[in-house]
Design a protein around this motif. Structure first.
Motif, mmCIF file in Angstrom:
data_model
loop_
_atom_site.group_PDB
_atom_site.id
_atom_site.type_symbol
_atom_site.label_atom_id
_atom_site.label_comp_id
_atom_site.label_asym_id
_atom_site.label_seq_id
_atom_site.Cartn_x
_atom_site.Cartn_y
_atom_site.Cartn_z
ATOM 1 N N ASP A 71 0.864 -1.177 0.000
ATOM 2 C CA ASP A 71 0.000 0.000 0.000
ATOM 3 C C ASP A 71 0.900 1.226 0.000
ATOM 4 O O ASP A 71 1.336 1.715 1.049
ATOM 5 N N GLY A 72 1.221 1.715 -1.186
ATOM 6 C CA GLY A 72 2.144 2.839 -1.297
ATOM 7 C C GLY A 72 3.568 2.359 -1.543
ATOM 8 O O GLY A 72 3.829 1.174 -1.777
ATOM 9 N N HIS A 73 4.513 3.313 -1.452
ATOM 10 C CA HIS A 73 5.899 3.015 -1.798
ATOM 11 C C HIS A 73 6.886 3.501 -0.742
ATOM 12 O O HIS A 73 8.041 3.773 -1.036
ATOM 13 N N HIS A 74 6.414 3.594 0.492
ATOM 14 C CA HIS A 74 7.321 3.932 1.591
ATOM 15 C C HIS A 74 8.165 2.696 1.925
ATOM 16 O O HIS A 74 7.642 1.596 2.103
ATOM 17 N N VAL A 75 9.480 2.887 1.989
ATOM 18 C CA VAL A 75 10.402 1.791 2.295
ATOM 19 C C VAL A 75 10.878 1.935 3.735
ATOM 20 O O VAL A 75 11.314 3.026 4.146
ATOM 21 N N VAL A 110 10.139 2.971 -7.183
ATOM 22 C CA VAL A 110 11.280 2.904 -6.264
ATOM 23 C C VAL A 110 12.485 2.418 -7.062
ATOM 24 O O VAL A 110 12.399 1.410 -7.773
ATOM 25 N N LEU A 111 13.610 3.109 -6.939
ATOM 26 C CA LEU A 111 14.792 2.768 -7.721
ATOM 27 C C LEU A 111 16.025 2.678 -6.832
ATOM 28 O O LEU A 111 16.186 3.464 -5.896
ATOM 29 N N VAL A 112 16.885 1.719 -7.168
ATOM 30 C CA VAL A 112 18.164 1.551 -6.490
ATOM 31 C C VAL A 112 19.256 1.800 -7.515
ATOM 32 O O VAL A 112 19.290 1.151 -8.569
ATOM 33 N N LEU A 113 20.152 2.727 -7.217
ATOM 34 C CA LEU A 113 21.266 3.056 -8.101
ATOM 35 C C LEU A 113 22.557 2.715 -7.381
ATOM 36 O O LEU A 113 22.874 3.318 -6.353
ATOM 37 N N ALA A 152 16.541 13.224 -14.371
ATOM 38 C CA ALA A 152 15.255 12.893 -15.002
ATOM 39 C C ALA A 152 14.654 11.652 -14.362
ATOM 40 O O ALA A 152 13.440 11.547 -14.169
ATOM 41 N N LEU A 153 15.512 10.703 -14.014
ATOM 42 C CA LEU A 153 15.041 9.447 -13.431
ATOM 43 C C LEU A 153 14.480 9.649 -12.025
ATOM 44 O O LEU A 153 13.535 8.973 -11.616
ATOM 45 N N ALA A 154 15.049 10.604 -11.289
ATOM 46 C CA ALA A 154 14.667 10.776 -9.895
ATOM 47 C C ALA A 154 13.317 11.476 -9.729
ATOM 48 O O ALA A 154 12.691 11.370 -8.668
ATOM 49 N N ALA A 155 12.873 12.157 -10.747
ATOM 50 C CA ALA A 155 11.665 12.965 -10.616
ATOM 51 C C ALA A 155 10.467 12.120 -10.190
ATOM 52 O O ALA A 155 10.064 11.195 -10.896
ATOM 53 N N GLY A 156 9.933 12.432 -9.005
ATOM 54 C CA GLY A 156 8.735 11.758 -8.531
ATOM 55 C C GLY A 156 8.953 10.343 -8.042
ATOM 56 O O GLY A 156 7.984 9.640 -7.752
ATOM 57 N N ARG A 157 10.211 9.891 -7.926
ATOM 58 C CA ARG A 157 10.484 8.520 -7.499
ATOM 59 C C ARG A 157 11.237 8.516 -6.170
ATOM 60 O O ARG A 157 11.843 9.498 -5.773
#
Length: 606
Positions: free
Chosen positions: A356-360, A516-519, A540-545
């Motif tokens: 439920d959502g994307h809080h880690v 959610v992204l891992v770099l 550009a990738l980070a926008a809104g993520r």
């Protein structure tokens, strides 16, 4: 220090990922277990080959009988000679038909076995934790899917039938020779006995040597894959020589090992081959036969079958060395394939849940690769949606390990990693990877078109969507400079530099649109120009993520919402750049050291 949202999370639990995914233990006889689907056909092929081998001896026996009848006191007429002639022709036909049928049946069974094994391996490898594949590289997979399955092909389609033939035919020949003259038959056995003794000495400790042989080939395989995939990256930095050093070291190590093995067995193995050579056996029987005939112990006609069949009695020892090596290689391949097939897979949840959502949220997270030494200890961390969290610290502090837990490359040893209030272990893999993406420092590109490489996360994406993401990732201009643009196939005559491959992987992540992204060290292989382009692409990738970034160069993450400092697997500091600099702790020390090093490099450049 800017605080992150917090709240009650899932209870900290301890699970055993190995036990959860291990399944059953590997069978005690891997070769027998792997061949179960085709064992019936292989058994029939072995039976046909045995009949063919026995029938192949009959013409020689028939010729001996004809010689005996022609030299008998009473001359033989046509009626006496035709039966052995017919028998020889019929046996030859049987040998031809049965031998052909055995080979065809064994190859069909082997083809089905190869297909089944490669399908099983593909399905199982697809369910392995990604961490296992990234740690051990692709060499292990390549060896199992290609080299080991090929070794099993050699064993079942060729060696198995050869062994049956070289054991069955001499047994019948020796049995017949004992009926003719048991004394000369014993003389014919002498080379065989001597060959067995010498070969036994040559093969002493062969099991250990074959294990090392397989391990050395595995190292070459892994180094070859690394060489092939990394050459472009090394060359882009003017370090082409470095690219092949590990491969050369692996091949030289194999050559040294093999040379030592050959030197220790050369005398015994050469002598074993010589004493059973057909010319040597024929010479021995000719001399012994001449003595027997001159002494009146046997007749000239009785000597004929020994000259025809005698060399065949010792023949197995002439080929037993390569056959035993092939058998051992097949057994070792079966063990490796079986171990890979029984490697613990990523456990699927018994009761799947949707986040439920994307809080880690990480709570009480500890992790160990070997079950004894913790690489991470009691880590608590929150990644709020729409924020950038950077992991920094000295080499070996556990940054990449911590980042690998979020896309579930590994399962935690203790504690929980939760996404949207749900433990990652309770989220189905397909659902997890729709929500969590990653860009690694070691980019893997498929041997496919540029467009297909970008579409990997969304195969149904349109050409316009692919181009839009490529533009955002600052790779569009480079793609258009390729011979066929987005249709250009990578991995053939066209290769990309490390920085270009990174930007292509960022375009892939943009198109997949995971929230959610891992770099992990996304600028590790980039030159200064490429690094600037990658930083633009990452913006550009980070926008809104929600981003979790592993950084070595602190200057690339100074604007992050939160910087987390790891030391020896523990969080020692966290906050924004200015706050950490003001605190004059470990982060400030690292920043000062890197700033000084950058100043020195800039001064040298001038």
């Amino acid at each position: 220090m800017k605080s992150q949202p917090s709240g009650p999370g899932p209870e900290s639990v301890s699970r055993d990922p190995v036990a959860a995914g291990a399944g059953t233990e590997p069978p005690p006889r891997p070769l027998r277990a792997l061949t179960a689907p085709v064992r019936g056909r292989l058994t029939v092929a072995v039976g046909l080959q045995a009949v063919a081998a026995l029938a192949g001896v009959v013409p020689f026996i028939a010729v001996s009988e004809i010689a005996d009848r022609l030299t008998a006191t009473a001359p033989a007429d046509g009626d006496d000679l035709w039966p052995p002639v017919v028998l020889a022709c019929a046996a030859g036909l049987v040998a031809l038909v049965c031998g052909t049928a055995a080979g065809a049946l064994a190859h069909v069974a082997d083809n089905d076995l190869q297909l089944a094994l490669r399908r099983r391996l593909a399905r199982h490898i697809g369910r392995l934790p990604l961490g296992r594949l990234t740690e051990r590289g692709t060499g292990e997979v390549k060896q199992a899917v290609q080299d080991d399955v090929s070794a099993l092909h050699t064993l079942f389609a060729h060696t198995l039938l050869d062994v049956v033939a070289v054991l069955t035919a001499p047994a019948l020949a020796l049995a017949y020779l004992f009926t003719v003259d048991w004394r000369l038959a014993l003389v014919g056995v002498v080379p065989l006995a001597l060959g067995v003794f010498l070969f036994g000495r040559a093969m002493a400790g062969a099991a250990t040597q074959m294990a090392e042989f397989g391990a050395a080939l595995g190292r070459i395989s892994a180094a070859a894959v690394e060489f092939a995939t990394g050459i472009a990256v090394f060359k882009s930095f003017g370090r082409g020589r470095k690219a092949h050093e590990r491969f050369v070291a692996a091949t030289e190590g194999f050559a040294d090992f093999f040379s030592r093995w050959v030197r220790t067995t050369l005398v015994s193995s050469t002598a074993a081959v010589l004493v059973v050579a057909p010319a040597v056996v024929l010479l021995l029987l000719s001399v012994a036969g001449a003595v027997f005939v001159t002494q009146g112990w046997t007749t000239g006609a009785a000597l004929v079958p020994f000259l025809l069949l005698g060399p065949a009695v010792a023949a197995p020892m002439g080929v037993v060395g390569p056959r035993i090596q092939q058998i051992r290689a097949g057994q070792a391949a079966a063990v490796r394939v079986t171990e890979l097939l029984h490697a613990p897979t990523l456990p699927e949840p018994a009761h799947p849940a949707v986040p439920d959502g994307h809080h880690v949220r990480l709570r009480g997270v500890s992790f160990s690769y070997d079950g004894r030494t913790d690489v991470l200890s009691d880590v608590d961390l929150d990644l709020a949606p729409g924020t950038v969290t950077a992991l920094v610290g000295p080499s070996g502090s556990g940054k990449s390990t911590l980042a690998s837990l979020l896309p579930r490359f590994h399962d935690v040893t203790a504690g929980t990693v939760a996404l949207g209030g749900v433990d990652l272990r309770d989220i189905p893999a397909t659902e997890l990877y729709r929500r969590v993406g990653f860009v690694l420092q070691d980019v893997r590109l498929l041997r496919a078109s540029v467009a297909d490489n970008i579409r990997l996360g969304r195969p149904e994406a349109t050409d316009e969507e692919v181009e839009r993401c490529a533009r955002a990732a600052r790779i569009h201009d480079r793609v258009m400079a390729l011979p066929e643009g987005y249709a250009t196939e990578l991995g053939t005559a066209v290769t990309l530099s490390g920085g270009e491959a990174q930007r292509l992987s960022i375009a892939r992540a943009l198109l997949a649109d995971a929230p959610v992204l891992v770099l992990d060290e996304a600028t590790a292989y980039a030159d200064p120009h490429s690094e600037a382009l990658i930083q633009d692409a990452l913006s550009a990738l980070a926008a809104g993520r929600t981003l979790l970034v592993v950084a070595h160069r602190l200057s690339t993450v100074r604007s992050a919402d939160r910087i987390v400092v790891l030391e020896d697997g523990r969080v020692t500091e966290q906050g924004r750049h200015d706050e950490l600099i003001a605190a004059r702790g470990r982060y400030a020390t690292l920043w000062d050291a890197q700033s000084s090093a950058d100043d020195v490099r800039e001064g040298s450049a001038r």
